[in-house]
Each structure stands twice: as C-alpha cells, then as structure tokens.
Design a protein around this motif. Structure first.
Motif, PDB file in Angstrom:
ATOM      1  N   PRO A  93      -3.990 -12.952   2.564  1.00  0.00           N
ATOM      2  CA  PRO A  93      -4.105 -13.588   1.253  1.00  0.00           C
ATOM      3  C   PRO A  93      -3.899 -12.567   0.144  1.00  0.00           C
ATOM      4  N   ALA A  94      -3.352 -13.027  -0.955  1.00  0.00           N
ATOM      5  CA  ALA A  94      -3.195 -12.148  -2.113  1.00  0.00           C
ATOM      6  C   ALA A  94      -4.568 -11.879  -2.715  1.00  0.00           C
ATOM      7  N   ARG A  95      -4.808 -10.647  -3.101  1.00  0.00           N
ATOM      8  CA  ARG A  95      -6.098 -10.269  -3.665  1.00  0.00           C
ATOM      9  C   ARG A  95      -5.976 -10.165  -5.179  1.00  0.00           C
ATOM     10  N   VAL A  96      -6.859 -10.859  -5.875  1.00  0.00           N
ATOM     11  CA  VAL A  96      -6.859 -10.862  -7.339  1.00  0.00           C
ATOM     12  C   VAL A  96      -8.213 -10.345  -7.807  1.00  0.00           C
ATOM     13  N   SER A  97      -8.217  -9.201  -8.481  1.00  0.00           N
ATOM     14  CA  SER A  97      -9.457  -8.595  -8.969  1.00  0.00           C
ATOM     15  C   SER A  97      -9.631  -8.931 -10.447  1.00  0.00           C
ATOM     16  N   LEU A  98     -10.801  -9.468 -10.788  1.00  0.00           N
ATOM     17  CA  LEU A  98     -11.082  -9.915 -12.150  1.00  0.00           C
ATOM     18  C   LEU A  98     -12.446  -9.419 -12.591  1.00  0.00           C
ATOM     19  N   ALA A  99     -12.607  -9.204 -13.882  1.00  0.00           N
ATOM     20  CA  ALA A  99     -13.904  -8.843 -14.452  1.00  0.00           C
ATOM     21  C   ALA A  99     -14.384  -9.994 -15.325  1.00  0.00           C
ATOM     22  N   VAL A 100     -15.653 -10.356 -15.180  1.00  0.00           N
ATOM     23  CA  VAL A 100     -16.193 -11.497 -15.913  1.00  0.00           C
ATOM     24  C   VAL A 100     -17.669 -11.255 -16.195  1.00  0.00           C
ATOM     25  N   ASN A 101     -18.131 -11.718 -17.340  1.00  0.00           N
ATOM     26  CA  ASN A 101     -19.542 -11.547 -17.668  1.00  0.00           C
ATOM     27  C   ASN A 101     -20.396 -12.517 -16.856  1.00  0.00           C
ATOM     28  N   ALA A 102     -21.662 -12.176 -16.684  1.00  0.00           N
ATOM     29  CA  ALA A 102     -22.547 -12.925 -15.792  1.00  0.00           C
ATOM     30  C   ALA A 102     -22.735 -14.369 -16.239  1.00  0.00           C
ATOM     31  N   THR A 107     -21.685 -20.216 -15.177  1.00  0.00           N
ATOM     32  CA  THR A 107     -21.516 -21.522 -15.813  1.00  0.00           C
ATOM     33  C   THR A 107     -20.121 -22.117 -15.598  1.00  0.00           C
ATOM     34  N   TRP A 108     -19.091 -21.562 -16.206  1.00  0.00           N
ATOM     35  CA  TRP A 108     -17.793 -22.242 -16.211  1.00  0.00           C
ATOM     36  C   TRP A 108     -16.686 -21.546 -15.427  1.00  0.00           C
ATOM     37  N   PHE A 109     -16.818 -20.233 -15.157  1.00  0.00           N
ATOM     38  CA  PHE A 109     -15.671 -19.480 -14.663  1.00  0.00           C
ATOM     39  C   PHE A 109     -15.278 -19.828 -13.228  1.00  0.00           C
ATOM     40  N   LEU A 110     -16.237 -20.015 -12.356  1.00  0.00           N
ATOM     41  CA  LEU A 110     -15.903 -20.350 -10.967  1.00  0.00           C
ATOM     42  C   LEU A 110     -15.157 -21.683 -10.876  1.00  0.00           C
ATOM     43  N   GLY A 111     -15.485 -22.604 -11.778  1.00  0.00           N
ATOM     44  CA  GLY A 111     -14.763 -23.867 -11.809  1.00  0.00           C
ATOM     45  C   GLY A 111     -13.299 -23.689 -12.145  1.00  0.00           C
ATOM     46  N   ALA A 112     -12.974 -22.614 -12.871  1.00  0.00           N
ATOM     47  CA  ALA A 112     -11.577 -22.321 -13.176  1.00  0.00           C
ATOM     48  C   ALA A 112     -10.831 -21.802 -11.956  1.00  0.00           C
ATOM     49  N   VAL A 122      -5.425 -17.036  -1.566  1.00  0.00           N
ATOM     50  CA  VAL A 122      -5.823 -15.961  -2.467  1.00  0.00           C
ATOM     51  C   VAL A 122      -7.264 -15.556  -2.185  1.00  0.00           C
ATOM     52  N   ALA A 123      -7.552 -14.284  -2.366  1.00  0.00           N
ATOM     53  CA  ALA A 123      -8.918 -13.763  -2.231  1.00  0.00           C
ATOM     54  C   ALA A 123      -9.313 -13.145  -3.564  1.00  0.00           C
ATOM     55  N   PHE A 124     -10.334 -13.700  -4.198  1.00  0.00           N
ATOM     56  CA  PHE A 124     -10.784 -13.188  -5.490  1.00  0.00           C
ATOM     57  C   PHE A 124     -11.815 -12.070  -5.297  1.00  0.00           C
ATOM     58  N   ASP A 125     -11.639 -11.016  -6.058  1.00  0.00           N
ATOM     59  CA  ASP A 125     -12.576  -9.895  -6.075  1.00  0.00           C
ATOM     60  C   ASP A 125     -13.142  -9.816  -7.485  1.00  0.00           C
ATOM     61  N   LEU A 126     -14.346 -10.381  -7.678  1.00  0.00           N
ATOM     62  CA  LEU A 126     -14.921 -10.492  -9.008  1.00  0.00           C
ATOM     63  C   LEU A 126     -15.869  -9.331  -9.297  1.00  0.00           C
ATOM     64  N   HIS A 127     -15.708  -8.750 -10.457  1.00  0.00           N
ATOM     65  CA  HIS A 127     -16.588  -7.686 -10.931  1.00  0.00           C
ATOM     66  C   HIS A 127     -17.425  -8.260 -12.062  1.00  0.00           C
ATOM     67  N   ARG A 128     -18.727  -8.326 -11.871  1.00  0.00           N
ATOM     68  CA  ARG A 128     -19.614  -8.861 -12.899  1.00  0.00           C
ATOM     69  C   ARG A 128     -20.017  -7.751 -13.854  1.00  0.00           C
ATOM     70  N   GLU A 129     -19.749  -7.977 -15.122  1.00  0.00           N
ATOM     71  CA  GLU A 129     -20.060  -6.963 -16.141  1.00  0.00           C
ATOM     72  C   GLU A 129     -20.287  -7.674 -17.461  1.00  0.00           C
ATOM     73  N   ASP A 130     -21.039  -7.058 -18.350  1.00  0.00           N
ATOM     74  CA  ASP A 130     -21.251  -7.622 -19.675  1.00  0.00           C
ATOM     75  C   ASP A 130     -19.910  -7.818 -20.370  1.00  0.00           C
ATOM     76  N   GLN A 131     -19.795  -8.919 -21.152  1.00  0.00           N
ATOM     77  CA  GLN A 131     -18.515  -9.234 -21.788  1.00  0.00           C
ATOM     78  C   GLN A 131     -18.028  -8.139 -22.724  1.00  0.00           C
ATOM     79  N   GLU A 132     -18.937  -7.270 -23.184  1.00  0.00           N
ATOM     80  CA  GLU A 132     -18.538  -6.170 -24.060  1.00  0.00           C
ATOM     81  C   GLU A 132     -18.061  -4.955 -23.270  1.00  0.00           C
TER      82      GLU A 132
END
Length: 297
Positions: A93-102, A107-112, A122-132
C-alpha cells in the motif's frame, strides 16, 4: 553532488522511521553495517552529515532536506506503479504521512480519510501535534501534508484555507456553583484543564475575558477525548471543540461560560507542491470534510 539511489533513499526512510540502525536493518533484512554503509555513502555523495548517531537517530538540517526528497520519491514511485498497473501492487500500500492536531483528529479528520482508505490501497501514518507546531514536521520532511493554524507557506508547499474550528469555554453546573458564583470574574482562580504545556487556548480565553492569565491549579490531560471527559467529570473548566460539547450543553451536563464569545482557531491545509494523484485525492477529501464540519473563514 552524486545522485542518491532508490536503495539509499529507502534506507534513510527506514532508519528514521525505526530509530536505530539495528531496527532499520531488521526491517530491510540486511545487516546494521550495511545500513551504516549506505548512509555513509549518501553523506559522502552530498558532502554533508545527514544523520546524528544518537539513540534514536536524529536528522541534521541537511538530512531533513534529503528525507523530504526520499518521501517525495516514494510517493511518486507509488503513483507511477498504480498508473501503470491500474491497481495497487499486492502487499504494498502507498504510505501517506500527515500531521494533524489532536482536536481535529478526535473530531472531523478521520472522517475525511475514511473514503480515501475505502477506495485506495493506502496506509496512513498520522503524526499528532498541536496545530501551531505541525509545520515543523512538514518543514523537516517527516510528513507530506499538515493541518496547521498558520497561513504562512513554507518553501516547496502550497496552502489553502480549511475553515475555523470553533471552541466553547465550558464547565459542569456543579463546578460553576462552586467556583464561578460571581461569573467569569473568578475564572482565573478556578481549576482548569489543559491539553499539554503548549496548550494556550485556556489562557487566551482568560486574557480575552479577564485581561490576565490564570493562576489556578492545572490538570494536564494530553488526549483530546480524555480532556473532554475530564471537563465533563468536573475536574476543571476547559475550552472544548463544539463537536465535543454542543450536545452536553444542550442537555445541561455542561454550561457555556461565554456563549457570545466562542474561540475560533483558523485551520489551513499545507501540502507538498507536487503532482500526485494520491495526495490530490487526500487533499480533496480533507477539503470536503472541512467544508462540512468547520466554520467558514
């Protein structure tokens, strides 16, 4: 500078994701010495030190540039294979790495992401970090796109507005009766729940409403759903996304402390300026979900 080989770029990716030479070697089914030699060859080719030999390993500034290049090559390679075969290669699977706030993640991001995962291998690699702070991951090459509160575009990326995430300052009725009998005038002395040491939403609300930060005890709860639960249990007051508190406000379990003064945080989507069908699909899905779940900017 000599060109890096695909083997070398894949080795750098494995090393940074696994954290040590031994772990990267196990993943690649080679010896740790082979991993070290490939990295050394990359450093000789570039004339720069790319990796700090710490535990776990860390990138130098030059290494971050090469890591970003390695991720871009990986994405383009996956896109090319799918276009040529009209289907994802089995087991890769293609790996897509994304950064997103907690809060977005809770709330809404996983639904996207769900429709993309349903239609593509596809395999998502999510990095949780403050939006700033998600931009730092994008700048370092650790991710290919990020949800951020900054509209400043970093080099090699494009930015588009997503919308405003609206927050409400809330507390339980029992908490209000005990600590806020005089309204917001005593809020700075009431126990407060914060997400982590970088969480400034509560202090920003206090500065806006009371003209000063709080000096009360702070409960640090570094998980979005647990943070909301802590407020609902009465540990303190806190600023919650509307998606996590509107129902509770409506049924009386929480009190909106300043209904006329919500806290809005603008969110932006910043991604590599790279033509990629997969990254385009992810961006379109994020854009659609944001238009549905966020307030317009």
């Amino acid at each position: 500078m000599q060109r890096f080989t695909l083997e070398q770029l894949g080795t750098l990716l494995a090393l940074m994701e696994e954290g040590t030479f031994d772990a990267a070697a196990r993943r690649l089914h080679v010896t740790a010495s082979a991993v070290s030699q490939r990295v050394k060859a990359m450093e000789q080719a570039s004339g720069r030190v790319l990796v700090q030999r710490t535990t776990p390993v860390a990138l130098t500034a030059a290494g971050a540039v090469v890591l970003r290049y390695a991720r871009q090559v990986e994405l383009l390679e996956a896109d090319t294979e799918r276009l040529l075969q009209d289907a994802a290669p089995a087991g890769r699977p293609a790996r897509v790495s994304l950064a997103v706030n907690a809060d977005s993640l809770a709330t809404w991001f996983l639904g996207a992401l769900a429709p993309v995962a349903a239609e593509r291998d596809v395999a998502f690699d999510l990095h949780r970090e403050d939006q700033e702070h998600t931009l730092s991951l994008l700048r370092a090459g650790a991710v290919m796109a990020a949800v951020t509160s900054s509209h400043e575009t970093i080099q090699g990326c494009v930015t588009e507005p997503l919308g405003r995430m609206r927050y409400r300052a809330v507390a339980t009725p029992a908490f209000v009766d005990r600590w806020l009998q005089d309204g917001l005038a005593t809020l700075s002395q009431a126990p407060v729940v914060t997400f982590d040491r970088n969480d400034d939403l509560q202090d920003a609300f206090l500065r806006a409403q009371a003209g000063r930060p709080g000096a009360a005890p702070r409960h640090v709860i570094p998980a979005s759903n647990d943070f909301a639960r802590a407020v609902l249990l009465g540990l303190g007051w806190g600023v919650l996304p509307e998606q996590q508190c509107l129902e509770e406000i409506a049924d009386g379990r929480l009190v909106d402390l300043a209904a006329a003064h919500p806290v809005d945080v603008p969110l932006y989507w910043q991604r590599w300026n790279l033509s990629s069908p997969l990254l385009d699909a992810v961006s379109a899905a994020v854009r659609e979900a944001a238009s549905r779940d966020l307030w317009a900017l």
